[in-house]
Motif scaffolding. Sequence first.
Motif, PDB file in Angstrom:
ATOM      1  N   PRO A   8       0.882  -1.025   0.024  1.00 13.16           N
ATOM      2  CA  PRO A   8       0.095   0.082  -0.062  1.00 13.16           C
ATOM      3  C   PRO A   8       0.896   1.216   0.073  1.00 13.16           C
ATOM      4  N   GLY A   9       0.550   2.185  -0.830  1.00 13.75           N
ATOM      5  CA  GLY A   9       1.224   3.455  -0.886  1.00 13.75           C
ATOM      6  C   GLY A   9       1.980   3.630  -2.293  1.00 13.75           C
ATOM      7  N   GLU A  10       2.321   2.458  -2.671  1.00 22.53           N
ATOM      8  CA  GLU A  10       2.901   2.335  -4.128  1.00 22.53           C
ATOM      9  C   GLU A  10       1.911   3.359  -5.253  1.00 22.53           C
ATOM     10  N   PRO A  11       2.550   3.715  -6.191  1.00 21.88           N
ATOM     11  CA  PRO A  11       1.827   4.398  -7.108  1.00 21.88           C
ATOM     12  C   PRO A  11       0.761   3.085  -7.873  1.00 21.88           C
ATOM     13  N   LEU A  12      -0.433   3.738  -8.362  1.00 25.69           N
ATOM     14  CA  LEU A  12      -1.510   2.853  -8.890  1.00 25.69           C
ATOM     15  C   LEU A  12      -0.824   1.795  -9.992  1.00 25.69           C
ATOM     16  N   ALA A  13      -0.169   2.425 -10.852  1.00 23.38           N
ATOM     17  CA  ALA A  13       0.478   1.312 -11.751  1.00 23.38           C
ATOM     18  C   ALA A  13       1.256   0.135 -11.390  1.00 23.38           C
ATOM     19  N   LEU A  14       2.059   0.459 -10.255  1.00 23.73           N
ATOM     20  CA  LEU A  14       2.729  -0.585  -9.490  1.00 23.73           C
ATOM     21  C   LEU A  14       1.840  -1.295  -8.851  1.00 23.73           C
TER      22      LEU A  14
END
Length: 137
Positions: A8-14
């Motif tokens: 959680p917290g990573e950019p949406l694409a990742l």
Amino acid sequence: MNDPRALPGEPLALDLVNTELAPDGTVVDLLATAESARAWAAAAGRVRLSVSDALAPARTLQTGEPAWQPAVLAAANLLDLLETAPDRVRPCANPDCMLWFFDTTRNGTRRWCSMAVCGNRMKARRHHDRVKARLPA
Ligand SMILES: [Zn+2]
């Protein structure tokens, strides 16, 4: 509801790339069922789209088919990441891990998806290898 995302917290694409993970060696697909896909999408926040206002301008992407909206948003997010800092999109350095992350550290030296999980596992593995190398055969 618990957040099913790997990081959680990573950019949406990742977040989308990281929907397959192997926390204990067995691959888990967070999008395997409609129910798990809905839980992941709700946690990722992609299903709650809002119209931008003058105080918080936002890019709005629309597709003809609403089911494609999450994929379009993830693709747009990936393009943003690759345009701004392509060298900061990296796979975890643990060869047994399949997660990717966006390195937001100041010096850009992040190596692990999670220091608490993969970082500690690799430290323990290196320590074990050093001790084993010192023992007589
Ligand atoms: Zn990892």
